[in-house]
Design a protein around this motif. Structure first.
Motif, PDB file in Angstrom:
ATOM      1  N   LEU A  75      69.617  73.704 129.895  1.00  0.00           N
ATOM      2  CA  LEU A  75      70.213  72.876 128.853  1.00  0.00           C
ATOM      3  C   LEU A  75      71.398  73.639 128.260  1.00  0.00           C
ATOM      4  O   LEU A  75      71.216  74.704 127.672  1.00  0.00           O
ATOM      5  CB  LEU A  75      69.176  72.592 127.764  1.00  0.00           C
ATOM      6  N   GLU A  76      72.618  73.118 128.456  1.00  0.00           N
ATOM      7  CA  GLU A  76      73.802  73.798 127.930  1.00  0.00           C
ATOM      8  C   GLU A  76      73.708  73.924 126.422  1.00  0.00           C
ATOM      9  O   GLU A  76      73.330  72.978 125.731  1.00  0.00           O
ATOM     10  CB  GLU A  76      75.077  73.053 128.317  1.00  0.00           C
ATOM     11  N   PHE A  77      74.047  75.102 125.923  1.00  0.00           N
ATOM     12  CA  PHE A  77      73.881  75.397 124.512  1.00  0.00           C
ATOM     13  C   PHE A  77      75.001  74.819 123.650  1.00  0.00           C
ATOM     14  O   PHE A  77      74.739  74.292 122.561  1.00  0.00           O
ATOM     15  CB  PHE A  77      73.787  76.914 124.301  1.00  0.00           C
ATOM     16  N   LYS A  78      76.240  74.906 124.080  1.00  0.00           N
ATOM     17  CA  LYS A  78      77.369  74.502 123.228  1.00  0.00           C
ATOM     18  C   LYS A  78      77.272  73.079 122.699  1.00  0.00           C
ATOM     19  O   LYS A  78      77.559  72.850 121.523  1.00  0.00           O
ATOM     20  CB  LYS A  78      78.690  74.730 123.952  1.00  0.00           C
ATOM     21  N   PRO A  79      76.842  72.082 123.494  1.00  0.00           N
ATOM     22  CA  PRO A  79      76.726  70.731 122.926  1.00  0.00           C
ATOM     23  C   PRO A  79      75.671  70.605 121.818  1.00  0.00           C
ATOM     24  O   PRO A  79      75.696  69.656 121.040  1.00  0.00           O
ATOM     25  CB  PRO A  79      76.347  69.867 124.132  1.00  0.00           C
ATOM     26  N   LEU A  80      74.746  71.562 121.736  1.00  0.00           N
ATOM     27  CA  LEU A  80      73.712  71.541 120.694  1.00  0.00           C
ATOM     28  C   LEU A  80      74.211  72.054 119.348  1.00  0.00           C
ATOM     29  O   LEU A  80      73.671  71.694 118.297  1.00  0.00           O
ATOM     30  CB  LEU A  80      72.519  72.413 121.114  1.00  0.00           C
ATOM     31  N   LEU A 111      72.357  71.927 115.398  1.00  0.00           N
ATOM     32  CA  LEU A 111      71.368  72.968 115.102  1.00  0.00           C
ATOM     33  C   LEU A 111      71.566  73.479 113.679  1.00  0.00           C
ATOM     34  O   LEU A 111      72.646  73.944 113.319  1.00  0.00           O
ATOM     35  CB  LEU A 111      71.489  74.118 116.101  1.00  0.00           C
ATOM     36  N   THR A 112      70.513  73.407 112.871  1.00  0.00           N
ATOM     37  CA  THR A 112      70.633  73.816 111.470  1.00  0.00           C
ATOM     38  C   THR A 112      70.711  75.323 111.292  1.00  0.00           C
ATOM     39  O   THR A 112      71.297  75.794 110.325  1.00  0.00           O
ATOM     40  CB  THR A 112      69.468  73.259 110.630  1.00  0.00           C
ATOM     41  N   ARG A 118      64.920  85.900 117.312  1.00  0.00           N
ATOM     42  CA  ARG A 118      65.430  84.913 116.353  1.00  0.00           C
ATOM     43  C   ARG A 118      64.424  83.779 116.225  1.00  0.00           C
ATOM     44  O   ARG A 118      64.082  83.143 117.204  1.00  0.00           O
ATOM     45  CB  ARG A 118      66.768  84.390 116.854  1.00  0.00           C
ATOM     46  N   GLU A 119      63.931  83.564 115.013  1.00  0.00           N
ATOM     47  CA  GLU A 119      63.067  82.417 114.753  1.00  0.00           C
ATOM     48  C   GLU A 119      63.965  81.243 114.373  1.00  0.00           C
ATOM     49  O   GLU A 119      64.926  81.405 113.633  1.00  0.00           O
ATOM     50  CB  GLU A 119      62.106  82.731 113.611  1.00  0.00           C
ATOM     51  N   ILE A 120      63.656  80.070 114.922  1.00  0.00           N
ATOM     52  CA  ILE A 120      64.456  78.896 114.587  1.00  0.00           C
ATOM     53  C   ILE A 120      63.576  77.870 113.884  1.00  0.00           C
ATOM     54  O   ILE A 120      62.358  77.857 114.075  1.00  0.00           O
ATOM     55  CB  ILE A 120      65.136  78.276 115.832  1.00  0.00           C
ATOM     56  N   PRO A 121      64.179  77.012 113.068  1.00  0.00           N
ATOM     57  CA  PRO A 121      63.398  75.993 112.363  1.00  0.00           C
ATOM     58  C   PRO A 121      62.746  75.011 113.346  1.00  0.00           C
ATOM     59  O   PRO A 121      63.263  74.762 114.443  1.00  0.00           O
ATOM     60  CB  PRO A 121      64.432  75.265 111.506  1.00  0.00           C
ATOM     61  N   GLU A 122      61.638  74.441 112.928  1.00  0.00           N
ATOM     62  CA  GLU A 122      60.904  73.462 113.740  1.00  0.00           C
ATOM     63  C   GLU A 122      61.805  72.300 114.167  1.00  0.00           C
ATOM     64  O   GLU A 122      61.731  71.840 115.303  1.00  0.00           O
ATOM     65  CB  GLU A 122      59.691  72.941 112.964  1.00  0.00           C
ATOM     66  N   GLU A 123      62.667  71.838 113.252  1.00  0.00           N
ATOM     67  CA  GLU A 123      63.535  70.703 113.596  1.00  0.00           C
ATOM     68  C   GLU A 123      64.501  71.062 114.728  1.00  0.00           C
ATOM     69  O   GLU A 123      64.795  70.228 115.584  1.00  0.00           O
ATOM     70  CB  GLU A 123      64.281  70.184 112.370  1.00  0.00           C
ATOM     71  N   ASP A 124      64.983  72.294 114.767  1.00  0.00           N
ATOM     72  CA  ASP A 124      65.862  72.719 115.858  1.00  0.00           C
ATOM     73  C   ASP A 124      65.079  72.833 117.164  1.00  0.00           C
ATOM     74  O   ASP A 124      65.564  72.452 118.236  1.00  0.00           O
ATOM     75  CB  ASP A 124      66.536  74.043 115.529  1.00  0.00           C
ATOM     76  N   LEU A 132      64.564  69.370 118.483  1.00  0.00           N
ATOM     77  CA  LEU A 132      65.827  68.852 119.014  1.00  0.00           C
ATOM     78  C   LEU A 132      66.090  69.403 120.419  1.00  0.00           C
ATOM     79  O   LEU A 132      66.462  68.661 121.332  1.00  0.00           O
ATOM     80  CB  LEU A 132      66.986  69.219 118.088  1.00  0.00           C
ATOM     81  N   ILE A 133      65.873  70.687 120.599  1.00  0.00           N
ATOM     82  CA  ILE A 133      66.089  71.321 121.900  1.00  0.00           C
ATOM     83  C   ILE A 133      65.160  70.695 122.950  1.00  0.00           C
ATOM     84  O   ILE A 133      65.608  70.335 124.048  1.00  0.00           O
ATOM     85  CB  ILE A 133      65.893  72.843 121.810  1.00  0.00           C
ATOM     86  N   LEU A 134      63.886  70.546 122.609  1.00  0.00           N
ATOM     87  CA  LEU A 134      62.950  69.928 123.559  1.00  0.00           C
ATOM     88  C   LEU A 134      63.361  68.507 123.902  1.00  0.00           C
ATOM     89  O   LEU A 134      63.338  68.106 125.073  1.00  0.00           O
ATOM     90  CB  LEU A 134      61.537  69.941 122.986  1.00  0.00           C
ATOM     91  N   LYS A 135      63.759  67.750 122.889  1.00  0.00           N
ATOM     92  CA  LYS A 135      64.169  66.365 123.115  1.00  0.00           C
ATOM     93  C   LYS A 135      65.382  66.293 124.045  1.00  0.00           C
ATOM     94  O   LYS A 135      65.401  65.498 124.995  1.00  0.00           O
ATOM     95  CB  LYS A 135      64.494  65.687 121.783  1.00  0.00           C
ATOM     96  N   ARG A 136      66.384  67.121 123.784  1.00  0.00           N
ATOM     97  CA  ARG A 136      67.589  67.105 124.616  1.00  0.00           C
ATOM     98  C   ARG A 136      67.299  67.581 126.046  1.00  0.00           C
ATOM     99  O   ARG A 136      67.993  67.218 126.969  1.00  0.00           O
ATOM    100  CB  ARG A 136      68.679  67.985 123.996  1.00  0.00           C
ATOM    101  N   ALA A 137      66.267  68.396 126.192  1.00  0.00           N
ATOM    102  CA  ALA A 137      65.880  68.863 127.538  1.00  0.00           C
ATOM    103  C   ALA A 137      65.014  67.839 128.259  1.00  0.00           C
ATOM    104  O   ALA A 137      64.686  68.023 129.418  1.00  0.00           O
ATOM    105  CB  ALA A 137      65.152  70.199 127.439  1.00  0.00           C
TER     106      ALA A 137
END
Length: 96
Positions: free
Chosen positions: A51-56, A60-61, A78-84, A87-92
């Motif tokens: 999954l390309e990172f730049k379009p995210l 990403l909050t 790096r811990e990321i928020p649940e919403e991010d 989002l990553i799973l959905k886009r993948a």
């Protein structure tokens, strides 16, 4: 040079630890780095396609500086928020 991408989601299953044993050969420009900060993980989802990172970035909050985004990733862990994460799973194309 390959584009920045996410290849999967993993769950941390133990406390982070330090280990100075060499895992791989580092590129010459990185000197003798061994990347000692580590953690044990288990795969949650390995994406069929990276999954390309730049379009995210705009969505990403945890990336607060959208122009200098790579600085948000240049730490060992790096811990990321649940919403991010969702989002990553959905886009993948992965259901959480």
């Amino acid at each position: 040079i390959l584009p920045s991408a996410i290849t999967g989601a993993y769950e941390v299953v133990a406390e982070p630890y330090i280990d100075h044993s060499r895992l791989f050969i580092t590129p010459p420009q990185m000197g003798d780095e061994v990347f000692p900060y580590r953690m044990k993980v288990r795969p949650v989802a390995v994406f069929a396609e990276p999954l390309e990172f730049k379009p995210l970035i705009p969505d990403l909050t945890f990336i607060t500086n959208k122009t200098m985004w790579s600085g948000h990733l240049r730490i060992a862990m790096r811990e990321i928020p649940e919403e991010d994460y969702q989002l990553i799973l959905k886009r993948a194309g992965v259901e959480a």
